[in-house]
Design a protein around this motif. Structure first.
Motif, PDB file in Angstrom:
ATOM      1  N   SER A 196     -23.534   9.178 -10.058  1.00 44.48           N
ATOM      2  CA  SER A 196     -22.096   9.477 -10.089  1.00 44.48           C
ATOM      3  C   SER A 196     -21.696  10.449 -11.191  1.00 44.48           C
ATOM      4  O   SER A 196     -20.717  11.190 -11.046  1.00 44.48           O
ATOM      5  CB  SER A 196     -21.301   8.180 -10.254  1.00 44.48           C
ATOM      6  N   PHE A 197     -22.450  10.450 -12.309  1.00 44.98           N
ATOM      7  CA  PHE A 197     -22.020  11.245 -13.459  1.00 44.98           C
ATOM      8  C   PHE A 197     -23.118  12.163 -13.999  1.00 44.98           C
ATOM      9  O   PHE A 197     -22.915  12.834 -15.019  1.00 44.98           O
ATOM     10  CB  PHE A 197     -21.533  10.323 -14.579  1.00 44.98           C
ATOM     11  N   GLY A 198     -24.284  12.172 -13.364  1.00 39.59           N
ATOM     12  CA  GLY A 198     -25.357  13.034 -13.824  1.00 39.59           C
ATOM     13  C   GLY A 198     -25.951  12.614 -15.150  1.00 39.59           C
ATOM     14  O   GLY A 198     -26.566  13.416 -15.851  1.00 39.59           O
ATOM     15  N   ARG A 199     -25.794  11.316 -15.521  1.00 44.27           N
ATOM     16  CA  ARG A 199     -26.295  10.846 -16.810  1.00 44.27           C
ATOM     17  C   ARG A 199     -27.790  10.568 -16.730  1.00 44.27           C
ATOM     18  O   ARG A 199     -28.237   9.758 -15.927  1.00 44.27           O
ATOM     19  CB  ARG A 199     -25.568   9.554 -17.235  1.00 44.27           C
ATOM     20  N   THR A 200     -28.564  11.189 -17.594  1.00 42.86           N
ATOM     21  CA  THR A 200     -30.001  10.922 -17.671  1.00 42.86           C
ATOM     22  C   THR A 200     -30.434  10.678 -19.120  1.00 42.86           C
ATOM     23  O   THR A 200     -31.633  10.640 -19.411  1.00 42.86           O
ATOM     24  CB  THR A 200     -30.809  12.107 -17.112  1.00 42.86           C
ATOM     25  N   ASP A 201     -29.472  10.482 -20.009  1.00 43.78           N
ATOM     26  CA  ASP A 201     -29.755  10.406 -21.437  1.00 43.78           C
ATOM     27  C   ASP A 201     -29.920   8.985 -21.963  1.00 43.78           C
ATOM     28  O   ASP A 201     -30.272   8.791 -23.123  1.00 43.78           O
ATOM     29  CB  ASP A 201     -28.628  11.090 -22.221  1.00 43.78           C
ATOM     30  N   LEU A 202     -29.674   7.968 -21.131  1.00 51.44           N
ATOM     31  CA  LEU A 202     -29.709   6.584 -21.602  1.00 51.44           C
ATOM     32  C   LEU A 202     -31.054   5.949 -21.278  1.00 51.44           C
ATOM     33  O   LEU A 202     -31.613   6.157 -20.198  1.00 51.44           O
ATOM     34  CB  LEU A 202     -28.581   5.783 -20.959  1.00 51.44           C
ATOM     35  N   VAL A 203     -31.549   5.145 -22.224  1.00 52.70           N
ATOM     36  CA  VAL A 203     -32.862   4.529 -22.042  1.00 52.70           C
ATOM     37  C   VAL A 203     -32.792   3.013 -22.192  1.00 52.70           C
ATOM     38  O   VAL A 203     -33.096   2.270 -21.264  1.00 52.70           O
ATOM     39  CB  VAL A 203     -33.890   5.108 -23.040  1.00 52.70           C
TER      40      VAL A 203
END
Length: 431
Positions: free
Chosen positions: A289-296
């Protein structure tokens, strides 16, 4: 004979004459012949009408404390349809001639620091005093629901020998010839009490020596803690919290509708509709939905807002339980979820902010010792706590809610300090 004071909320039901009230002057309008003053007490306001010459020696002003005797008259033009025709008035104490603001002022226009420095004036404000009346009701409902569901309220020490998370973020204090600390959490104590009482809760202050200076953090806050035994998984804890919050929200919608409305807030939602999403699923949703790939291994503030937005769109409620955080990011006492590094731990996000952390705990001593070693903590330092797990500890879990943070989210306040009577943060220890 001494005349008994009446509260303003009682006046419409009263027959006897004359009536005596006491309170603060909330509004004041002096004309040549007649003076109108609105008096406020803990229960409400009433307009009082008197001859101006009664005020000639009193020199009344806003926020003076007064005692008023008079006759109650029904008048549809008056606030609440009643007014008091004054026969005598006494000034009990006077306010300063140049207050920084009056309790009847538009408090939103006052700086946060001035409001904290003059908290009684804010509490006297009809709108902003409602923040703390709602908070008090919220805590009362928390107690009532849990008590009705076989929980026992406990009171535990806030002076401790070590921290629940290995001694980090603790306020140190001198304790006679020893060093002690202010408690970060009642976690150890409520777990120990589960081994004796099975279902327990506590409301009390906790202390976090974290150098935050944000709108969502306090170094001292009021924690609403729950712990229960004989559970099969964190889903039971989530269901308990759903029921608790539904109970609280339904009552607040009914009893504090005026306060919710004054802050422009909608009716509090049914938490039955709030979904439970696995942590990995949340990361996928954020990516899609938001293009977030920075969270682990955790969620940031923006992710919390985005997930609540998705829950609102899909389920009509701005809340989501996030279950199965990475075990490495959770306290040592957290039980593992499966075999892929997840934890039996959840957060509840509500209106874009985490308001609850909870989950299932380890309940065997051997598992706790192993978990401590993995965190590079020495089990011997926790011996007094570990010993309790030899006394018949059931599988258990619980959660904690910050009362100030939940209040702020309910009312849409931009800073948690607005929901804190006397905030303690990195920069403030007075008043």
């Amino acid at each position: 004979m001494h005349q008994k004071r009446s509260f303003i909320c009682e006046l419409p039901q009263m027959k006897e004459q004359p009536i005596k009230i006491a309170g603060w002057i909330y509004h004041l309008r002096v004309l040549s012949q007649t003076t109108f003053l609105v008096v406020k007490d803990a229960t409400g306001i009433i307009q009082c009408v008197m001859q101006t010459d009664l005020n000639s020696n009193l020199h009344l002003r806003l926020d003076d404390c007064v005692e008023v005797v008079g006759n109650l008259i029904e008048d549809p033009r008056a606030p609440n349809n009643w007014e008091l025709h004054v026969t005598s008035i006494k000034k009990l104490s006077e306010s300063a001639q140049m207050l920084p603001f009056n309790s009847s002022a538009v408090v939103e226009n006052i700086s946060p620091e001035i409001k904290i420095e003059n908290r009684p004036l804010v509490l006297r404000s009809e709108k902003h005093g409602g923040i703390f009346k709602l908070q008090a009701k919220m805590i009362e409902l928390f107690r009532r629901y849990l008590t009705e569901n076989h929980f026992t309220e406990i009171v535990t020490s806030k002076i401790v020998a070590s921290g629940t998370e290995g001694g980090t973020n603790l306020f140190q204090m001198k304790y006679f010839e020893k060093i002690a600390y202010l408690a970060q959490s009642p976690q150890f104590y409520k777990e120990q009490c589960v081994a004796g009482l099975e279902r327990v809760f506590e409301t009390g202050h906790v202390y976090r020596a974290e150098p935050h200076a944000t709108s969502r953090h306090l170094t001292e806050y009021y924690s609403l803690d729950v712990e229960m035994g004989f559970i099969s998984g964190p889903e039971e804890i989530i269901e308990l919290e759903r029921g608790l919050l539904n109970y609280m929200f339904e009552d607040l919608n009914r009893t504090h509708a005026k306060t919710l409305e004054s802050f422009g807030q909608p009716v509090l939602p049914s938490m039955e509709k709030a979904p439970t999403w696995e942590f990995g699923e949340c990361l996928e949703r954020l990516k899609t939905s938001f293009g977030r790939t920075d969270l682990v291994d955790d969620l940031d503030g923006e992710a919390e807002r985005q997930l609540c937005q998705l829950a609102q769109q899909e389920f009509g409620v701005p809340a989501v339980f996030v279950l199965g955080f990475p075990l490495s990011a959770r306290p040592f006492y957290t039980a593992p979820r499966g075999e892929h590094g997840a934890a039996q731990s959840f957060d509840l996000l509500f209106r874009g902010l985490e308001i609850t952390t909870g989950g299932q705990r380890l309940h065997r001593r051997s598992e706790l010792e192993s978990a401590l070693k993995k965190k590079r903590l020495e089990p011997a330092s926790f011996e007094s706590h570990l010993r309790m797990f030899e006394l018949g500890m059931p599988p258990h879990g619980g959660f904690a809610i910050g009362a100030e943070r939940l209040t702020a989210q309910i009312l849409g306040l931009s800073n948690v300090r607005e929901a804190t009577l006397y905030p303690r943060d990195r920069n403030r220890i007075a008043p």
